[in-house]
Design an enzyme around this catalytic site. Sequence first.
Site, short mmCIF file in Angstrom:
data_model
loop_
_atom_site.label_atom_id
_atom_site.label_comp_id
_atom_site.label_asym_id
_atom_site.label_seq_id
_atom_site.Cartn_x
_atom_site.Cartn_y
_atom_site.Cartn_z
N ASN A 163 6.40 1.83 -8.39
CA ASN A 163 6.55 0.43 -8.76
C ASN A 163 6.45 0.24 -10.27
O ASN A 163 5.79 1.02 -10.97
CB ASN A 163 5.52 -0.44 -8.04
CG ASN A 163 5.75 -0.46 -6.53
OD1 ASN A 163 4.92 -0.01 -5.78
ND2 ASN A 163 6.90 -0.94 -6.11
N LYS A 176 9.17 -3.59 8.63
CA LYS A 176 8.76 -4.99 8.42
C LYS A 176 9.62 -5.93 9.26
O LYS A 176 9.13 -6.89 9.84
CB LYS A 176 8.85 -5.36 6.93
CG LYS A 176 7.86 -4.61 6.06
CD LYS A 176 6.42 -4.97 6.42
CE LYS A 176 5.41 -4.05 5.77
NZ LYS A 176 4.03 -4.22 6.27
N GLY A 209 -7.30 -1.31 0.66
CA GLY A 209 -6.09 -1.17 -0.16
C GLY A 209 -5.97 -2.26 -1.21
O GLY A 209 -6.88 -3.08 -1.41
N SER A 217 7.42 -8.66 3.94
CA SER A 217 7.90 -8.38 2.58
C SER A 217 9.24 -9.05 2.34
O SER A 217 10.04 -9.22 3.27
CB SER A 217 8.06 -6.87 2.44
OG SER A 217 8.78 -6.54 1.28
N TYR A 251 11.03 2.01 5.83
CA TYR A 251 9.91 1.11 5.52
C TYR A 251 10.34 -0.34 5.72
O TYR A 251 9.67 -1.13 6.40
CB TYR A 251 9.41 1.32 4.08
CG TYR A 251 8.52 0.18 3.60
CD1 TYR A 251 7.23 0.05 4.10
CD2 TYR A 251 9.00 -0.79 2.72
CE1 TYR A 251 6.42 -1.01 3.72
CE2 TYR A 251 8.20 -1.86 2.33
CZ TYR A 251 6.92 -1.95 2.83
OH TYR A 251 6.12 -3.02 2.46
P1 NAD Z 1 -2.12 -0.21 0.18
O1 NAD Z 1 -1.56 1.10 0.55
O2 NAD Z 1 -2.87 -0.34 -1.09
O3 NAD Z 1 -3.06 -0.76 1.35
C1 NAD Z 1 -2.84 -0.45 2.70
C2 NAD Z 1 -4.15 0.11 3.26
O4 NAD Z 1 -3.97 0.39 4.65
C3 NAD Z 1 -4.59 1.42 2.60
O5 NAD Z 1 -5.93 1.28 2.17
C4 NAD Z 1 -4.45 2.47 3.69
O6 NAD Z 1 -5.47 3.46 3.58
C5 NAD Z 1 -4.61 1.63 4.94
N1 NAD Z 1 -3.94 2.13 6.15
C6 NAD Z 1 -2.68 2.56 6.31
N2 NAD Z 1 -2.46 2.87 7.60
C7 NAD Z 1 -3.61 2.63 8.28
C8 NAD Z 1 -4.01 2.74 9.63
N3 NAD Z 1 -3.19 3.18 10.58
N4 NAD Z 1 -5.28 2.38 9.97
C9 NAD Z 1 -6.15 1.92 9.04
N5 NAD Z 1 -5.82 1.80 7.73
C10 NAD Z 1 -4.56 2.15 7.36
O7 NAD Z 1 -0.91 -1.27 0.23
P2 NAD Z 1 -0.86 -2.77 -0.26
O8 NAD Z 1 0.00 -2.83 -1.46
O9 NAD Z 1 -2.22 -3.36 -0.30
O10 NAD Z 1 -0.03 -3.41 0.94
C11 NAD Z 1 -0.65 -4.06 2.03
C12 NAD Z 1 0.42 -4.52 2.99
O11 NAD Z 1 1.33 -5.37 2.31
C13 NAD Z 1 1.25 -3.42 3.61
O12 NAD Z 1 1.54 -3.76 4.94
C14 NAD Z 1 2.51 -3.43 2.78
O13 NAD Z 1 3.60 -2.92 3.49
C15 NAD Z 1 2.66 -4.91 2.51
N6 NAD Z 1 3.44 -5.22 1.31
C16 NAD Z 1 3.08 -4.69 0.11
C17 NAD Z 1 3.84 -4.97 -1.03
C18 NAD Z 1 3.47 -4.38 -2.37
O14 NAD Z 1 4.30 -4.41 -3.27
N7 NAD Z 1 2.26 -3.88 -2.58
C19 NAD Z 1 4.96 -5.81 -0.93
C20 NAD Z 1 5.29 -6.34 0.31
C21 NAD Z 1 4.52 -6.05 1.43
C1 UD1 Z 2 10.12 -1.93 -4.07
C2 UD1 Z 2 10.79 -1.64 -2.76
C3 UD1 Z 2 10.49 -2.75 -1.78
C4 UD1 Z 2 8.99 -2.90 -1.62
C5 UD1 Z 2 8.38 -3.15 -2.99
C6 UD1 Z 2 6.88 -3.24 -2.91
C7 UD1 Z 2 12.78 -0.34 -3.35
C8 UD1 Z 2 14.26 -0.34 -3.38
N1 UD1 Z 2 12.22 -1.50 -2.97
O1 UD1 Z 2 10.62 -3.17 -4.51
O2 UD1 Z 2 11.06 -2.44 -0.52
O3 UD1 Z 2 8.69 -3.97 -0.75
O4 UD1 Z 2 8.74 -2.07 -3.87
O5 UD1 Z 2 6.30 -1.99 -2.76
O6 UD1 Z 2 12.14 0.66 -3.64
N2 UD1 Z 2 11.74 -0.33 -12.28
C9 UD1 Z 2 12.08 0.30 -13.45
N3 UD1 Z 2 11.41 1.42 -13.79
C10 UD1 Z 2 10.39 1.94 -13.03
C11 UD1 Z 2 10.04 1.27 -11.83
C12 UD1 Z 2 10.75 0.14 -11.49
O7 UD1 Z 2 12.99 -0.13 -14.16
O8 UD1 Z 2 9.83 2.98 -13.40
C13 UD1 Z 2 12.46 -1.56 -11.91
C14 UD1 Z 2 13.21 -1.41 -10.60
O9 UD1 Z 2 14.48 -0.88 -10.81
C15 UD1 Z 2 13.23 -2.86 -10.11
C16 UD1 Z 2 11.95 -3.48 -10.69
O10 UD1 Z 2 11.53 -2.59 -11.72
O11 UD1 Z 2 14.33 -3.51 -10.66
C17 UD1 Z 2 10.85 -3.60 -9.67
O12 UD1 Z 2 10.70 -2.34 -9.03
P1 UD1 Z 2 9.52 -2.02 -8.00
O13 UD1 Z 2 8.22 -2.33 -8.63
O14 UD1 Z 2 9.75 -0.63 -7.50
O15 UD1 Z 2 9.71 -3.08 -6.83
P2 UD1 Z 2 11.00 -3.47 -5.97
O16 UD1 Z 2 12.19 -2.68 -6.32
O17 UD1 Z 2 11.16 -4.93 -6.05
#
Ligand code: NAD
Ligand code: UD1
Length: 335
Positions: A200, A154, A11, A125, A150
């Site tokens: 996002n 966490k 991921g 997160s 979700y």
């Molecule tokens: P991602 O979806 O790109 O990566 C997660 C990976 O886990 C994927 O490749 C998916 O195929 C794999 N996966 C899911 N369930 C599985 C399972 N049961 N067994 C094996 N593989 C599995 O997500 P990411 O953005 O890299 O996030 C990684 C971690 O960080 C997650 O736990 C996510 O909740 C956490 N996190 C992400 C963000 C963000 O904004 N990206 C923010 C805060 C926390």
């Molecule tokens: C979101 C999740 C959060 C998660 C994080 C990472 C929600 C409420 N929160 O956070 O739980 O941990 O993603 O995956 O969904 N925005 C725009 N236009 C867009 C997209 C986003 O204006 O098309 C704004 C949003 O309103 C926000 C900021 O950009 O203010 C960031 O958004 P986003 O990237 O979705 O992240 P979070 O809201 O911080």
Amino acid sequence: MKKILITGGAGYIGSHTAVELVNAGFEPIVLDDLSNSDSKVLNRLEEIVGKKIPFYQGDCNDLAVLDQIGKDHQLSGVIHFAAFKAVGESTQFPLDYYRNNIGSLVVLLEFMQKRGIKDLVFSSSCTVYGQPDQLPVTEDTPRKDAESPYGNTKKVCEDILVDFVKSKPDIRVISLRYFNPIGAHPSGKIGELPIGTPNNLVPFVTQTAAGIREKLTVFGNDYDTSDGSCVRDFIHVMDLADAHVKALSFLSKQNTDYYEVFNVGTGNGNTVLEVIETFQKVNGIKLNYQIGPRRPGDVVKIWADTQKINQVLGWYPKFSLEDSLRDSWNWQKNL
Ligand code: NAD
Ligand code: UD1
């Protein structure tokens, strides 16, 4: 060379962390069921690091798969990224989220204890802070009720880790509370690969710049912030990856039955409109965007207090918002 299992290593954050682990002299072993990633990521990873990375396609909830990896490799630690992460989807399919995100942690802990694997870094997160009452948020800022299943997974996973470590299982654990990861590896070979329409901000920005999306909507410009749009702490994914390496190195020097949480952010808040302006400036691109209504459930403003991770783990971010947005665009162009 210490072998580290990376669940979810194909991921977004896991793949970048695999690179940093190799750079720091660890040997990553990837387990991923490819439910939200593509096996091609493994080839690109290997191009970057110049060596083979053992890969197991399987479900982290499956103890038999973990046992097989444990037999094949003498593991010294685990980084647990594997989880589902789409906030909206989690409200539609909460049970899938509870089963996958919570179930996989429980199975993994059983596996670690059985095999005597001591070190775990868990992906948490900043979502656990909800709408915070004080800014910046420190690790002692009270957690709030989760806004989504979700977010709740966490919180519950953090609670499970606290309870487990209290039971003296002879392991050491760090939960990293990520703020908003953006950017990509500077080579442009790996990055974030959202499936379908991105939720996002930055993937939506880059896809709009690439012409895949017609228009970006800014969700609200009437909040109590400098320009009315929401504030987030955007952190380069390579800096985030480095925090995992620092966490693992630190854990190996602690007595067992250790548990701490750390914020991983830059310590700076930027508004959504600042992100758009910076993206346009560093990449010389005009973005098609409009102001739209607020997104329900959005946190108005949040950024990290990073003193704990600075002082305890010796971790500091190296990349700026400009670097992150340049690398995000470079990755999108390569796609
Ligand atoms: P991602 O979806 O790109 O990566 C997660 C990976 O886990 C994927 O490749 C998916 O195929 C794999 N996966 C899911 N369930 C599985 C399972 N049961 N067994 C094996 N593989 C599995 O997500 P990411 O953005 O890299 O996030 C990684 C971690 O960080 C997650 O736990 C996510 O909740 C956490 N996190 C992400 C963000 C963000 O904004 N990206 C923010 C805060 C926390
Ligand atoms: C979101 C999740 C959060 C998660 C994080 C990472 C929600 C409420 N929160 O956070 O739980 O941990 O993603 O995956 O969904 N925005 C725009 N236009 C867009 C997209 C986003 O204006 O098309 C704004 C949003 O309103 C926000 C900021 O950009 O203010 C960031 O958004 P986003 O990237 O979705 O992240 P979070 O809201 O911080």
